[in-house]
Structures are given as C-alpha cells and as structure tokens.
Design a protein around this motif. Structure first.
Motif, PDB file in Angstrom:
ATOM      1  N   PRO A 108       0.883  -1.143   0.029  1.00  0.00           N
ATOM      2  CA  PRO A 108      -0.063   0.176   0.022  1.00  0.00           C
ATOM      3  C   PRO A 108       0.868   1.331  -0.036  1.00  0.00           C
ATOM      4  O   PRO A 108       2.173   1.384   0.348  1.00  0.00           O
ATOM      5  CB  PRO A 108      -0.905   0.074   1.209  1.00  0.00           C
ATOM      6  CG  PRO A 108       0.129  -0.826   2.088  1.00  0.00           C
ATOM      7  CD  PRO A 108       0.973  -1.869   1.296  1.00  0.00           C
ATOM      8  N   ALA A 109       0.221   2.186  -0.712  1.00  0.00           N
ATOM      9  CA  ALA A 109       0.740   3.679  -0.762  1.00  0.00           C
ATOM     10  C   ALA A 109      -0.072   4.587   0.020  1.00  0.00           C
ATOM     11  O   ALA A 109      -1.273   4.576  -0.330  1.00  0.00           O
ATOM     12  CB  ALA A 109       1.498   3.947  -1.931  1.00  0.00           C
ATOM     13  N   ALA A 110       0.439   5.768   0.737  1.00  0.00           N
ATOM     14  CA  ALA A 110      -0.475   6.646   1.069  1.00  0.00           C
ATOM     15  C   ALA A 110       0.138   7.981   0.495  1.00  0.00           C
ATOM     16  O   ALA A 110       1.367   7.930   0.276  1.00  0.00           O
ATOM     17  CB  ALA A 110      -0.573   6.675   2.641  1.00  0.00           C
ATOM     18  N   ILE A 111      -0.672   8.836   0.479  1.00  0.00           N
ATOM     19  CA  ILE A 111      -0.418  10.152  -0.334  1.00  0.00           C
ATOM     20  C   ILE A 111      -0.501  11.452   0.813  1.00  0.00           C
ATOM     21  O   ILE A 111      -1.896  11.549   1.171  1.00  0.00           O
ATOM     22  CB  ILE A 111      -1.254  10.599  -1.411  1.00  0.00           C
ATOM     23  CG1 ILE A 111      -0.848   9.509  -2.357  1.00  0.00           C
ATOM     24  CG2 ILE A 111      -0.895  11.977  -1.861  1.00  0.00           C
ATOM     25  CD1 ILE A 111      -1.696   9.450  -3.620  1.00  0.00           C
ATOM     26  N   ALA A 112       0.156  12.127   1.302  1.00  0.00           N
ATOM     27  CA  ALA A 112       0.449  13.440   1.987  1.00  0.00           C
ATOM     28  C   ALA A 112       0.913  14.526   1.094  1.00  0.00           C
ATOM     29  O   ALA A 112       2.095  14.805   0.693  1.00  0.00           O
ATOM     30  CB  ALA A 112       1.270  13.252   3.050  1.00  0.00           C
ATOM     31  N   SER A 113      -0.257  15.684   0.710  1.00  0.00           N
ATOM     32  CA  SER A 113       0.135  16.665  -0.155  1.00  0.00           C
ATOM     33  C   SER A 113       0.268  17.888   0.694  1.00  0.00           C
ATOM     34  O   SER A 113      -0.462  17.940   1.701  1.00  0.00           O
ATOM     35  CB  SER A 113      -0.836  16.765  -1.268  1.00  0.00           C
ATOM     36  OG  SER A 113      -2.046  16.926  -0.757  1.00  0.00           O
ATOM     37  N   TYR A 114       0.849  18.808   0.199  1.00  0.00           N
ATOM     38  CA  TYR A 114       1.003  20.291   0.889  1.00  0.00           C
ATOM     39  C   TYR A 114       1.253  21.238  -0.299  1.00  0.00           C
ATOM     40  O   TYR A 114       1.620  21.096  -1.284  1.00  0.00           O
ATOM     41  CB  TYR A 114       2.191  20.221   1.989  1.00  0.00           C
ATOM     42  CG  TYR A 114       3.422  20.154   1.220  1.00  0.00           C
ATOM     43  CD1 TYR A 114       4.313  21.183   0.813  1.00  0.00           C
ATOM     44  CD2 TYR A 114       3.960  18.705   0.773  1.00  0.00           C
ATOM     45  CE1 TYR A 114       5.496  21.132  -0.063  1.00  0.00           C
ATOM     46  CE2 TYR A 114       5.417  18.832   0.053  1.00  0.00           C
ATOM     47  CZ  TYR A 114       5.958  19.985  -0.217  1.00  0.00           C
ATOM     48  OH  TYR A 114       7.063  19.824  -1.077  1.00  0.00           O
ATOM     49  N   SER A 115       0.784  22.349   0.109  1.00  0.00           N
ATOM     50  CA  SER A 115       1.248  23.610  -0.509  1.00  0.00           C
ATOM     51  C   SER A 115       1.395  24.905   0.389  1.00  0.00           C
ATOM     52  O   SER A 115       0.898  24.767   1.457  1.00  0.00           O
ATOM     53  CB  SER A 115       0.211  24.076  -1.468  1.00  0.00           C
ATOM     54  OG  SER A 115      -0.948  24.285  -1.354  1.00  0.00           O
ATOM     55  N   ALA A 116       1.837  25.829  -0.194  1.00  0.00           N
ATOM     56  CA  ALA A 116       1.880  27.220   0.614  1.00  0.00           C
ATOM     57  C   ALA A 116       0.526  27.666   0.613  1.00  0.00           C
ATOM     58  O   ALA A 116       0.189  28.679   1.579  1.00  0.00           O
ATOM     59  CB  ALA A 116       2.753  28.279  -0.036  1.00  0.00           C
ATOM     60  N   GLY A 117      -0.311  27.471  -0.087  1.00  0.00           N
ATOM     61  CA  GLY A 117      -1.866  28.103   0.017  1.00  0.00           C
ATOM     62  C   GLY A 117      -2.741  27.054   0.412  1.00  0.00           C
ATOM     63  O   GLY A 117      -2.513  26.087   0.932  1.00  0.00           O
ATOM     64  N   ARG A 118      -3.992  27.610   0.117  1.00  0.00           N
ATOM     65  CA  ARG A 118      -5.241  26.791   0.791  1.00  0.00           C
ATOM     66  C   ARG A 118      -5.615  25.537  -0.089  1.00  0.00           C
ATOM     67  O   ARG A 118      -6.371  24.601   0.700  1.00  0.00           O
ATOM     68  CB  ARG A 118      -6.346  27.734   0.739  1.00  0.00           C
ATOM     69  CG  ARG A 118      -6.820  28.293  -0.363  1.00  0.00           C
ATOM     70  CD  ARG A 118      -7.964  29.491  -0.324  1.00  0.00           C
ATOM     71  NE  ARG A 118      -8.411  29.957  -1.641  1.00  0.00           N
ATOM     72  CZ  ARG A 118      -9.309  29.533  -2.376  1.00  0.00           C
ATOM     73  NH1 ARG A 118      -9.966  28.421  -2.021  1.00  0.00           N
ATOM     74  NH2 ARG A 118      -9.718  29.949  -3.336  1.00  0.00           N
ATOM     75  N   PHE A 119      -5.058  24.979  -1.077  1.00  0.00           N
ATOM     76  CA  PHE A 119      -5.572  24.164  -1.918  1.00  0.00           C
ATOM     77  C   PHE A 119      -4.667  22.854  -1.418  1.00  0.00           C
ATOM     78  O   PHE A 119      -5.186  21.769  -1.753  1.00  0.00           O
ATOM     79  CB  PHE A 119      -5.371  24.151  -3.397  1.00  0.00           C
ATOM     80  CG  PHE A 119      -6.345  25.251  -3.773  1.00  0.00           C
ATOM     81  CD1 PHE A 119      -7.874  24.801  -3.931  1.00  0.00           C
ATOM     82  CD2 PHE A 119      -6.137  26.348  -4.615  1.00  0.00           C
ATOM     83  CE1 PHE A 119      -8.710  25.586  -4.311  1.00  0.00           C
ATOM     84  CE2 PHE A 119      -7.040  27.178  -5.168  1.00  0.00           C
ATOM     85  CZ  PHE A 119      -8.295  26.842  -4.918  1.00  0.00           C
ATOM     86  N   SER A 120      -3.700  22.988  -0.822  1.00  0.00           N
ATOM     87  CA  SER A 120      -3.058  22.012   0.014  1.00  0.00           C
ATOM     88  C   SER A 120      -2.338  20.916  -0.768  1.00  0.00           C
ATOM     89  O   SER A 120      -2.137  19.772  -0.385  1.00  0.00           O
ATOM     90  CB  SER A 120      -4.019  21.404   1.161  1.00  0.00           C
ATOM     91  OG  SER A 120      -4.612  22.347   2.050  1.00  0.00           O
ATOM     92  N   GLY A 121      -2.212  21.206  -2.068  1.00  0.00           N
ATOM     93  CA  GLY A 121      -1.379  20.250  -3.009  1.00  0.00           C
ATOM     94  C   GLY A 121      -2.412  19.067  -3.293  1.00  0.00           C
ATOM     95  O   GLY A 121      -1.768  18.256  -3.856  1.00  0.00           O
ATOM     96  N   VAL A 122      -3.530  19.094  -3.264  1.00  0.00           N
ATOM     97  CA  VAL A 122      -4.393  18.221  -3.632  1.00  0.00           C
ATOM     98  C   VAL A 122      -4.570  17.784  -4.930  1.00  0.00           C
ATOM     99  O   VAL A 122      -4.669  16.588  -5.215  1.00  0.00           O
ATOM    100  CB  VAL A 122      -5.864  18.347  -3.191  1.00  0.00           C
ATOM    101  CG1 VAL A 122      -5.854  18.524  -1.552  1.00  0.00           C
ATOM    102  CG2 VAL A 122      -6.738  19.740  -3.694  1.00  0.00           C
ATOM    103  N   ARG A 123      -4.339  18.744  -5.760  1.00  0.00           N
ATOM    104  CA  ARG A 123      -4.175  18.286  -7.387  1.00  0.00           C
ATOM    105  C   ARG A 123      -3.083  17.410  -7.766  1.00  0.00           C
ATOM    106  O   ARG A 123      -3.263  16.543  -8.370  1.00  0.00           O
ATOM    107  CB  ARG A 123      -4.258  19.657  -8.068  1.00  0.00           C
ATOM    108  CG  ARG A 123      -5.500  20.292  -8.002  1.00  0.00           C
ATOM    109  CD  ARG A 123      -5.502  21.619  -8.868  1.00  0.00           C
ATOM    110  NE  ARG A 123      -4.713  22.886  -8.051  1.00  0.00           N
ATOM    111  CZ  ARG A 123      -4.707  24.126  -7.818  1.00  0.00           C
ATOM    112  NH1 ARG A 123      -5.799  24.483  -8.677  1.00  0.00           N
ATOM    113  NH2 ARG A 123      -3.677  24.860  -7.309  1.00  0.00           N
ATOM    114  N   ALA A 124      -1.966  17.679  -7.061  1.00  0.00           N
ATOM    115  CA  ALA A 124      -1.025  16.686  -7.312  1.00  0.00           C
ATOM    116  C   ALA A 124      -1.056  15.390  -6.494  1.00  0.00           C
ATOM    117  O   ALA A 124      -0.755  14.207  -7.081  1.00  0.00           O
ATOM    118  CB  ALA A 124       0.529  17.496  -6.565  1.00  0.00           C
ATOM    119  N   GLY A 125      -1.748  15.447  -5.372  1.00  0.00           N
ATOM    120  CA  GLY A 125      -2.140  13.990  -4.874  1.00  0.00           C
ATOM    121  C   GLY A 125      -3.095  13.227  -5.759  1.00  0.00           C
ATOM    122  O   GLY A 125      -3.016  12.182  -5.691  1.00  0.00           O
ATOM    123  N   ILE A 126      -4.220  13.981  -6.502  1.00  0.00           N
ATOM    124  CA  ILE A 126      -4.997  13.301  -7.201  1.00  0.00           C
ATOM    125  C   ILE A 126      -4.081  12.518  -8.239  1.00  0.00           C
ATOM    126  O   ILE A 126      -4.309  11.511  -8.697  1.00  0.00           O
ATOM    127  CB  ILE A 126      -6.020  14.303  -7.623  1.00  0.00           C
ATOM    128  CG1 ILE A 126      -6.911  14.582  -6.469  1.00  0.00           C
ATOM    129  CG2 ILE A 126      -6.784  13.590  -8.861  1.00  0.00           C
ATOM    130  CD1 ILE A 126      -8.035  15.756  -6.972  1.00  0.00           C
TER     131      ILE A 126
END
Length: 196
Positions: A108-126
């Motif tokens: 299994p793999a998990a994804i933890a995303s982040y960004s400097a802004g409010r979108f939190s890197g979710v587009r990269a996570g997807i």
C-alpha cells in the motif's frame, strides 16, 4: 503490528517547506511503534532517469540506486509526500519513483500533499493516485492535505495553531488505514504468492 514504512519526499528547492511534513510523519509513525525511514530525493540524488534499476546488469547499478532498491523491496508500505508544481507532482519525487518498478509491487501507498496555499497540494495528490496504481501499489483512500504548510507545521515539523490541530486529528485515520492495508498485504502474501 509494527511496519517498515518509507516516507518519500522529492523537493529540491532551497527553501523546502514540505520537509516539515516529512519530519512530522516520521515522528508520528515512530510514536505509533512503526519503523519509518525518510527517503529524501535530494539526498539520494539519482540522476534524471536514463536507465531504470532493472536495466542495469546485476551488481552494476550505482550504489545509491542499489541501496534504495533494497529498501523499497523490504518495506511494508510507502508514504509519498508531494508538493504541487503547476497542478502536478514534483519532478524530483517523480524522478526518484520512476527509477524502479517491480520493487514497488503489492504494497500500500499513502499520499500526503502540501502547498503554501489553501489548496494543500490536492491536485498533485490526485495525480499520484493514478501514478502509484500504475506502478503496482495500492493507494489507500485516506490522504493528508496540508496547507498553508507554514501555518500548520513549524520549522521542526511540530503542529501549530488550529491547522496543526486539524492535521493531528486527521493523522490517526490516515495511519490506521495505511497499517490495515500493510497488514492485509503481508497476510495475503503469506497465503498466496503474488501472480507476477
């Protein structure tokens, strides 16, 4: 059950903020009794992909690549810590990941995303969900999305303020989900060898 978990992080930027999240995950998983190890693409410093690990004759791969292949093969689970660059994954993390293929299978793999802004890197996570599936891993449904990262974790990776409290609250489910799938993969492989 304690698991060996690789935390993979891929920023090469001089003012890296995501390393805070990587350190947070190492500390939290250690506190739960797991054996996490941070794999920092910048420290490993593999070249831009020319030859995959499997394309080298046995024993001829560069030593950092050989060492990392062994760590990947023996891990029970993975966490990919990803920033978001222009709506996509960081090139450093993607490059590190692409050097290997079969070594990732059946865990299994998990994804933890982040960004400097409010979108939190979710587009990269997807984007990582599809990448990890193609590479033979099972992405878990629980994710962490951290942003703005500077308001969530301090320089030492310690949670701060309301955003840090929210991260701590979300971490429990994230870690439990990953551990459940790691247990399931271990037990299934003991019952039946993977089909390829």
């Amino acid at each position: 059950m304690s698991h060996k978990i690789l935390i993979l992080y891929g920023s090469y930027r001089s003012d890296r903020m995501g390393i805070r999240l990587a350190h947070y995950l190492v500390a939290k998983l250690t506190a739960q009794g797991h054996a996490p190890e941070l794999i920092d693409a910048q420290s490993v410093n593999l070249p831009m992909l020319d030859r995959m690990y499997k394309e080298y004759p046995p024993g001829d791969a560069p030593p950092p690549m050989e060492a990392l292949a062994q760590k990947i093969r023996t891990a029970d689970a993975f966490v990919f810590v990803t920033g978001e660059y222009n709506w996509g994954p960081q090139p450093g993390l993607k490059n590190l990941t692409d050097h290997f293929l079969e070594e990732w299978f059946w865990r299994p793999a998990a994804i933890a995303s982040y960004s400097a802004g409010r979108f939190s890197g979710v587009r990269a996570g997807i984007a990582w969900h599809a990448i990890l599936s193609e590479m033979g891993m099972v992405p878990i449904s629980s994710t962490l999305a951290v942003g703005p990262i500077a308001q969530t974790l301090d320089a030492d990776g310690q949670p701060t303020g309301a955003a840090g409290e929210s991260l701590d609250k979300a971490f429990g489910r994230f870690a439990d989900d990953l551990a459940w799938w790691a247990d399931a993969a271990i037990q299934q492989k003991a019952r039946r060898a993977p089909p390829y």
